[in-house]
Design a protein around this motif. Structure first.
Motif, mmCIF file in Angstrom:
data_model
loop_
_atom_site.group_PDB
_atom_site.id
_atom_site.type_symbol
_atom_site.label_atom_id
_atom_site.label_comp_id
_atom_site.label_asym_id
_atom_site.label_seq_id
_atom_site.Cartn_x
_atom_site.Cartn_y
_atom_site.Cartn_z
ATOM 1 N N PHE A 51 17.176 -26.635 87.843
ATOM 2 C CA PHE A 51 17.594 -26.215 86.499
ATOM 3 C C PHE A 51 19.087 -26.506 86.262
ATOM 4 N N TYR A 52 19.931 -25.898 87.085
ATOM 5 C CA TYR A 52 21.369 -25.990 86.848
ATOM 6 C C TYR A 52 21.867 -27.434 86.945
ATOM 7 N N LYS A 53 21.553 -28.100 88.053
ATOM 8 C CA LYS A 53 22.043 -29.474 88.234
ATOM 9 C C LYS A 53 21.335 -30.444 87.294
ATOM 10 N N THR A 54 20.027 -30.271 87.118
ATOM 11 C CA THR A 54 19.256 -31.219 86.318
ATOM 12 C C THR A 54 19.539 -31.097 84.831
ATOM 13 N N LEU A 55 19.628 -29.869 84.332
ATOM 14 C CA LEU A 55 19.729 -29.665 82.886
ATOM 15 C C LEU A 55 21.134 -29.332 82.400
ATOM 16 N N LEU A 56 21.928 -28.661 83.231
ATOM 17 C CA LEU A 56 23.214 -28.157 82.738
ATOM 18 C C LEU A 56 24.418 -28.948 83.231
ATOM 19 N N ARG A 57 24.487 -29.192 84.566
ATOM 20 C CA ARG A 57 25.673 -29.866 85.116
ATOM 21 C C ARG A 57 25.264 -30.904 86.157
ATOM 22 N N PRO A 58 24.829 -32.088 85.710
ATOM 23 C CA PRO A 58 24.437 -33.143 86.654
ATOM 24 C C PRO A 58 25.580 -33.549 87.589
ATOM 25 N N GLN A 59 26.827 -33.356 87.133
ATOM 26 C CA GLN A 59 27.983 -33.756 87.935
ATOM 27 C C GLN A 59 28.465 -32.649 88.871
ATOM 28 N N ALA A 60 27.731 -31.536 88.966
ATOM 29 C CA ALA A 60 28.170 -30.397 89.788
ATOM 30 C C ALA A 60 28.340 -30.806 91.250
ATOM 31 N N SER A 61 29.396 -30.299 91.876
ATOM 32 C CA SER A 61 29.653 -30.600 93.290
ATOM 33 C C SER A 61 28.713 -29.795 94.183
ATOM 34 N N ASP A 62 28.635 -30.202 95.454
ATOM 35 C CA ASP A 62 27.799 -29.474 96.405
ATOM 36 C C ASP A 62 28.258 -28.036 96.559
ATOM 37 N N GLY A 63 29.580 -27.843 96.604
ATOM 38 C CA GLY A 63 30.102 -26.485 96.747
ATOM 39 C C GLY A 63 29.710 -25.603 95.580
ATOM 40 N N GLU A 64 29.785 -26.168 94.371
ATOM 41 C CA GLU A 64 29.397 -25.423 93.182
ATOM 42 C C GLU A 64 27.911 -25.071 93.220
ATOM 43 N N LEU A 65 27.080 -26.031 93.651
ATOM 44 C CA LEU A 65 25.632 -25.798 93.693
ATOM 45 C C LEU A 65 25.267 -24.746 94.739
ATOM 46 N N VAL A 66 25.986 -24.751 95.864
ATOM 47 C CA VAL A 66 25.727 -23.723 96.883
ATOM 48 C C VAL A 66 26.031 -22.342 96.319
ATOM 49 N N MET A 67 27.133 -22.220 95.575
ATOM 50 C CA MET A 67 27.474 -20.922 94.991
ATOM 51 C C MET A 67 26.451 -20.502 93.923
ATOM 52 N N VAL A 68 25.980 -21.461 93.132
ATOM 53 C CA VAL A 68 24.937 -21.153 92.151
ATOM 54 C C VAL A 68 23.668 -20.698 92.873
ATOM 55 N N GLY A 69 23.336 -21.390 93.971
ATOM 56 C CA GLY A 69 22.163 -20.996 94.753
ATOM 57 C C GLY A 69 22.286 -19.587 95.293
ATOM 58 N N ARG A 70 23.470 -19.237 95.750
ATOM 59 C CA ARG A 70 23.675 -17.877 96.279
ATOM 60 C C ARG A 70 23.569 -16.838 95.160
ATOM 61 N N GLY A 71 24.097 -17.168 93.990
ATOM 62 C CA GLY A 71 23.948 -16.251 92.863
ATOM 63 C C GLY A 71 22.487 -16.103 92.458
ATOM 64 N N ALA A 72 21.731 -17.207 92.550
ATOM 65 C CA ALA A 72 20.310 -17.165 92.197
ATOM 66 C C ALA A 72 19.523 -16.281 93.159
ATOM 67 N N VAL A 73 19.937 -16.225 94.417
ATOM 68 C CA VAL A 73 19.290 -15.331 95.386
ATOM 69 C C VAL A 73 19.331 -13.892 94.877
ATOM 70 N N ILE A 74 20.501 -13.478 94.395
ATOM 71 C CA ILE A 74 20.654 -12.107 93.887
ATOM 72 C C ILE A 74 19.816 -11.897 92.630
ATOM 73 N N LEU A 75 19.823 -12.875 91.736
ATOM 74 C CA LEU A 75 19.070 -12.755 90.483
ATOM 75 C C LEU A 75 17.569 -12.612 90.741
ATOM 76 N N VAL A 76 17.029 -13.497 91.561
ATOM 77 C CA VAL A 76 15.585 -13.458 91.858
ATOM 78 C C VAL A 76 15.226 -12.161 92.583
ATOM 79 N N ALA A 77 16.093 -11.728 93.496
ATOM 80 C CA ALA A 77 15.833 -10.491 94.234
ATOM 81 C C ALA A 77 15.764 -9.296 93.282
ATOM 82 N N LEU A 78 16.614 -9.268 92.281
ATOM 83 C CA LEU A 78 16.614 -8.153 91.327
ATOM 84 C C LEU A 78 15.335 -8.125 90.496
ATOM 85 N N ILE A 79 14.852 -9.305 90.087
ATOM 86 C CA ILE A 79 13.615 -9.355 89.307
ATOM 87 C C ILE A 79 12.428 -8.906 90.166
#
Length: 476
Positions: A340-368
């Motif tokens: 979602f994030y890399k494909t639709l929002l930020r194709p140019q996102a760095s690996d470091g940025e994507l890792v942080m987004v992935g970690r944030g997504a862990v918390i989001l999915v866990a809450l749901i």
């Protein structure tokens, strides 16, 4: 587990490390990690509870799962490992489908990711329900606090270490689960006078519990019931958290050895779970009713062992819960970050940025998933069954045909995923007659037909796709 999470944090440098461990895990870790993340809390709660309530009828479920395990390792693992690396090093299942069919529109990838997230909400919540029942039983905590405790533990090390943390902890957790499911039935049968005495006791109590062709009320199992139980094996071909282990193994040549480890581990663990349920029929008084039947393992351990030993054995349940919930959170976060994030929002996102987004997504999915798990009467096996069917029907036929059929079209893949996933959701709401058939069966069949029909009427795949498929086939 926290120490392993910290160590994995230090070895996680990019998105490939976070999602697939840099494709460098060995056969033992791959096999036990796949098994542990597959079985989850249902192996020590749901399956013993089912055997406790229904007896050897549960053998049909075990047979179906063992056949599915072997077929998945034999026919999917090597081909997926090679293919996913050859098509631009696709890290997630939706990304593999995108690269396999050169889907520059991203419709296929996003559609896949939506179904990954949908069914993992329920699957992850099943682990949280199991954790809630564990802490509620052992520490007499209120159910809601018990679930909260489990969520916090799992999120911390999954957030930190990604795939390496998940796989390394799965190895340890798989060994602990294996030991617990061998020790508990052995000691239980000794306490009840041996297997023969226990068998006679069960027969005296209800002989139908020892007949795999009837239910506990003495009614013959119909063809719908038997097919439904065996059909659990179909689910393996579409489980993203299990398929990730195939992609992550260091050498494709190691998959044969890993298969033998994984199938042996699964067979012995499920046999142990069956025996735990049968011992519980004789030993546990008063009888457990309804959703409480899934506490039979915990009741046996608390009654049979010294508190120190019991504590270690009960930790096996937490190990089972953690080993699956962490994998599910990781795959879900990968879908959000990569698909979602890399494909639709930020194709140019760095690996470091994507890792942080992935970690944030862990918390989001866990809450749901946490919000879904807040119903204390939920049965672990029911939640697992729904999510298992969803993944199996949505992705199983699509993946099998994508790996083996060179003429499969992107439109066929989209049709298969939508048809399989939606069939499961709709079929689940219907009851009576053939609608009692486990929803994975109609979902799998209709998805396969949708893929074949739509691919047949779509344009022939271009020369690049056909050449790529032939290259992979030659490598395999």
């Amino acid at each position: 587990m926290f120490a392993i999470g910290w160590l994995a944090w230090r070895k996680t440098h990019n998105l490939s490390d976070y999602i697939l461990g840099g494709r460098r895990i060995g056969p033992w870790v791959a096999a036990l990690s796949a098994g542990a993340s597959d079985m989850s809390g249902w192996l020590l709660l749901g399956l013993p509870g089912y055997a406790y309530a229904s007896g050897v009828e549960s053998l049909w479920l075990i047979i179906g799962l063992l056949i599915g395990t072997w077929c998945n390792w034999r026919f999917i693992a090597r081909r997926l490992r090679v293919y996913s690396e050859q098509v631009n090093n696709a890290l997630t299942l939706p990304a593999f489908f995108r690269e396999r069919f050169n889907d520059h529109s991203h419709v296929l990838q996003v559609t896949s990711a939506i179904f990954v997230l949908l069914f993992f909400m329920f699957y992850t919540s099943s682990g949280l329900v199991a954790g809630g029942k564990l802490f509620e039983t052992v520490f007499d905590l209120p159910y809601h606090w018990a679930v909260t405790t489990g969520v916090v533990v799992i999120v911390i090390y999954t957030f930190s270490g990604g795939f390496l943390a998940v796989s390394w902890t799965d190895l340890i957790q798989g060994i602990l689960m294996f030991a617990a499911l061998l020790i508990v039935p052995v000691v239980g049968f000794q306490a009840t006078g041996g297997i023969e005495v226990s068998w006679h006791s069960i027969a005296n109590k209800n002989p139908q519990l020892l007949n795999m062709f009837s239910n506990s009320q003495g009614d013959a199992l119909g063809i719908i019931s038997i097919i439904s139980l065996l059909a659990w094996g179909l689910g393996y071909f579409g489980q993203p958290h299990i398929l990730a282990r195939f992609k992550a193994i260091k050498h494709a040549e190691d998959l044969g050895f890993a298969r033998r480890i994984a199938v042996s581990w699964s067979a012995l663990c499920m046999l142990g779970a069956l025996l735990v349920g049968l011992v519980g029929i004789v030993f546990v008084q008063p009888e457990l009713q309804g959703a409480d039947s899934e506490k039979v393992f915990m009741v046996l351990v608390s009654s049979l062992f010294h508190p120190v030993i019991a504590g270690v054995l009960l930790a096996a349940i937490l190990a089972a819960i953690m080993s699956t919930a962490d994998s599910q959170l990781l795959v879900s976060s990968s879908a959000l970050a990569e698909d979602f994030y890399k494909t639709l929002l930020r194709p140019q996102a760095s690996d470091g940025e994507l890792v942080m987004v992935g970690r944030g997504a862990v918390i989001l999915v866990a809450l749901i998933a946490y919000s879904i798990a807040m119903t204390p009467d939920s049965k672990v096996l029911d939640l697992v069954a729904y999510a298992w069917a969803g993944f199996g029907a949505a992705f199983g036929p699509t993946l099998i045909l994508a790996l083996y059929w060179k003429r499969m079209h992107r439109n066929g893949a989209i049709a298969g995923i939508i048809t399989g996933g939606c069939t499961v959701v709709i079929w689940k709401q219907l009851q009576g007659g053939w609608f009692d058939l486990y929803e994975i069966v109609p979902g799998f069949i209709l998805a396969t037909l949708a893929i074949i029909i739509v691919s047949h009427f779509s344009a022939k795949p271009n020369a690049e796709i056909l050449h790529k498929h032939q290259q992979v086939t030659d490598l395999i």
